[in-house]
Design a protein around this motif. Sequence first.
Motif, mmCIF file in Angstrom:
data_model
loop_
_atom_site.group_PDB
_atom_site.id
_atom_site.type_symbol
_atom_site.label_atom_id
_atom_site.label_comp_id
_atom_site.label_asym_id
_atom_site.label_seq_id
_atom_site.Cartn_x
_atom_site.Cartn_y
_atom_site.Cartn_z
ATOM 1 N N LEU A 168 0.820 -1.213 0.000
ATOM 2 C CA LEU A 168 0.000 0.000 0.000
ATOM 3 C C LEU A 168 0.853 1.263 0.000
ATOM 4 O O LEU A 168 0.314 2.371 -0.063
ATOM 5 C CB LEU A 168 -0.947 -0.003 1.209
ATOM 6 C CG LEU A 168 -1.939 -1.168 1.265
ATOM 7 C CD1 LEU A 168 -2.829 -1.052 2.494
ATOM 8 C CD2 LEU A 168 -2.773 -1.245 -0.006
ATOM 9 N N ARG A 169 2.178 1.095 0.068
ATOM 10 C CA ARG A 169 3.108 2.229 -0.048
ATOM 11 C C ARG A 169 4.044 2.047 -1.242
ATOM 12 O O ARG A 169 5.108 2.654 -1.297
ATOM 13 C CB ARG A 169 3.943 2.360 1.227
ATOM 14 C CG ARG A 169 3.163 2.775 2.465
ATOM 15 C CD ARG A 169 4.060 2.853 3.688
ATOM 16 N NE ARG A 169 4.275 1.539 4.286
ATOM 17 C CZ ARG A 169 5.390 0.838 4.245
ATOM 18 N NH1 ARG A 169 6.444 1.325 3.592
ATOM 19 N NH2 ARG A 169 5.494 -0.339 4.841
ATOM 20 N N THR A 170 3.636 1.204 -2.197
ATOM 21 C CA THR A 170 4.523 0.865 -3.307
ATOM 22 C C THR A 170 4.021 1.452 -4.617
ATOM 23 O O THR A 170 2.911 1.143 -5.062
ATOM 24 C CB THR A 170 4.641 -0.666 -3.462
ATOM 25 O OG1 THR A 170 5.212 -1.208 -2.256
ATOM 26 C CG2 THR A 170 5.520 -1.029 -4.639
ATOM 27 N N THR A 171 4.829 2.284 -5.228
ATOM 28 C CA THR A 171 4.553 2.755 -6.583
ATOM 29 C C THR A 171 5.394 1.936 -7.552
ATOM 30 O O THR A 171 6.349 1.263 -7.152
ATOM 31 C CB THR A 171 4.875 4.247 -6.727
ATOM 32 O OG1 THR A 171 6.253 4.478 -6.359
ATOM 33 C CG2 THR A 171 3.980 5.089 -5.816
ATOM 34 N N LEU A 172 5.027 1.971 -8.834
ATOM 35 C CA LEU A 172 5.785 1.235 -9.847
ATOM 36 C C LEU A 172 6.195 2.171 -10.957
ATOM 37 O O LEU A 172 5.444 3.079 -11.324
ATOM 38 C CB LEU A 172 4.966 0.067 -10.409
ATOM 39 C CG LEU A 172 4.856 -1.102 -9.414
ATOM 40 C CD1 LEU A 172 3.506 -1.093 -8.745
ATOM 41 C CD2 LEU A 172 5.126 -2.433 -10.092
ATOM 42 N N VAL A 205 10.227 -1.601 -11.853
ATOM 43 C CA VAL A 205 10.672 -1.711 -10.467
ATOM 44 C C VAL A 205 9.566 -1.270 -9.517
ATOM 45 O O VAL A 205 8.706 -0.448 -9.850
ATOM 46 C CB VAL A 205 11.951 -0.878 -10.196
ATOM 47 C CG1 VAL A 205 13.116 -1.390 -11.019
ATOM 48 C CG2 VAL A 205 11.695 0.605 -10.473
ATOM 49 N N GLN A 206 9.610 -1.859 -8.324
ATOM 50 C CA GLN A 206 8.767 -1.402 -7.220
ATOM 51 C C GLN A 206 9.533 -0.357 -6.422
ATOM 52 O O GLN A 206 10.706 -0.564 -6.102
ATOM 53 C CB GLN A 206 8.425 -2.565 -6.292
ATOM 54 C CG GLN A 206 7.730 -3.735 -6.940
ATOM 55 C CD GLN A 206 7.417 -4.818 -5.924
ATOM 56 O OE1 GLN A 206 6.485 -4.709 -5.138
ATOM 57 N NE2 GLN A 206 8.220 -5.867 -5.939
ATOM 58 N N VAL A 207 8.852 0.703 -6.071
ATOM 59 C CA VAL A 207 9.441 1.731 -5.217
ATOM 60 C C VAL A 207 8.636 1.743 -3.916
ATOM 61 O O VAL A 207 7.478 2.183 -3.893
ATOM 62 C CB VAL A 207 9.435 3.113 -5.888
ATOM 63 C CG1 VAL A 207 10.081 4.145 -4.958
ATOM 64 C CG2 VAL A 207 10.148 3.062 -7.230
#
Length: 419
Positions: free
Chosen positions: A58-62, A70-72
């Motif tokens: 829920l805190r991951t942008t792509l 990548v996942q950020v």
Amino acid sequence: MPRQLPASIGQRLMWFLGHYRAESASVNCPAAFRIHGRLDDDRIAAAVTRLERRHDALRTTLERDRRELVQVVHEEPTARIEWTSLPAGAEDELTEQYAAELRAPIAVREWPVRWHVWRLGPEDTVLAANMHHLVSDAWSCGVLIDDVLALLGADGPAADLPPIGWQYPDYAAWQHGDAENGALAAHQDYWKSKLDGMRMPALPGTAAATGEPALALGTIPADQADALRTFAKTHRTTLFSIMLSLYYRLLHQETGQADLTVASLFANRMRPEVQKTVGFFANMLALRTTLDPDRPFTDLLRATQRTVMDAVVHQSVPYQMVPVPSLRDSGGRVDDVVFQMLPDRRPESWNPTDVGAGLRIDTFRPSQGLSRFGLNLTVIPRATGFDVRLSYTRDRFTDAWAEDFVRRYVALVPTILGV
């Protein structure tokens, strides 16, 4: 500082396949709650913050890093909540606004979830978490439901929650390790053998799923639903296998094909470490079964059960990873014809849950059901029977054809029960 990590195999497939455009609202994955009782804004905000802090997804942008996805993973939650006040009893307006929320794409490069709260008076609240499918799936929605019930209960945001074994980036790292060490090869070999020579059901208008979506509805009455549960126990099988077998039978009647392939989503949560993890685990699998129309239904059921059990064992590899030439030449897409069935819930779970602190919480699901797939039959067990929902696109199927298809599917149930 945010952590930058490799995307999972499933995330890469969804990102790069044009059918799952990252900017499309068709990949929104919502979970919503109807909360009765007095609940102040601070308590909602605290629960949302706790959820984002608890689940890395829920805190991951792509985003793209040159040629790689990548996942950020961001360190801190944002708790971006939109608040809307409506008059008490404004159900039509609530349903319209909720539908509009689901239609709006989520910019997963910016943040993966949108939170929205509707207030319909001092003791009626709807809380919605609209997540991008790249960070969530149907099982994840269930995880979120359990967490919300605990967080808004008697102990509030300080409630103890069960530990999470792996966060989603941990799972992605393990999955890449399996791919590199050859652990996925046996699953790929199974699917290559299973799907070699397959052809898609030759339904009318089999083409790329575009155009206006629509929904045809049917109901299996409660007495027949109970009889199906008994039938499943008697034959030591599952409701999923029974209802999928009926789908095969109807597709055979429609197409004349005895070798049938239907796609379905599997949870892909075989490892105990991911049972409480929010993330995109689900895989689309191609379920291929051959039927003999002159044999009893129980023969088809046994063949279907073998198909489903083998798929469970090999569910870690989605069909997109299977290099089978006939998949490319089968006419249409594997996910043009889809079957899904929701779990058969415990009787008491149909009722709103009293969580303490004067609150009663229920899931909020106004009439929805449109799918991003071409033809998607979904069976939903209810306390009052089974809902049957056929999502389709009008450029491929007429309303009359879809309504008749559902009617015929429902009519097959008494033929196997002997009623």
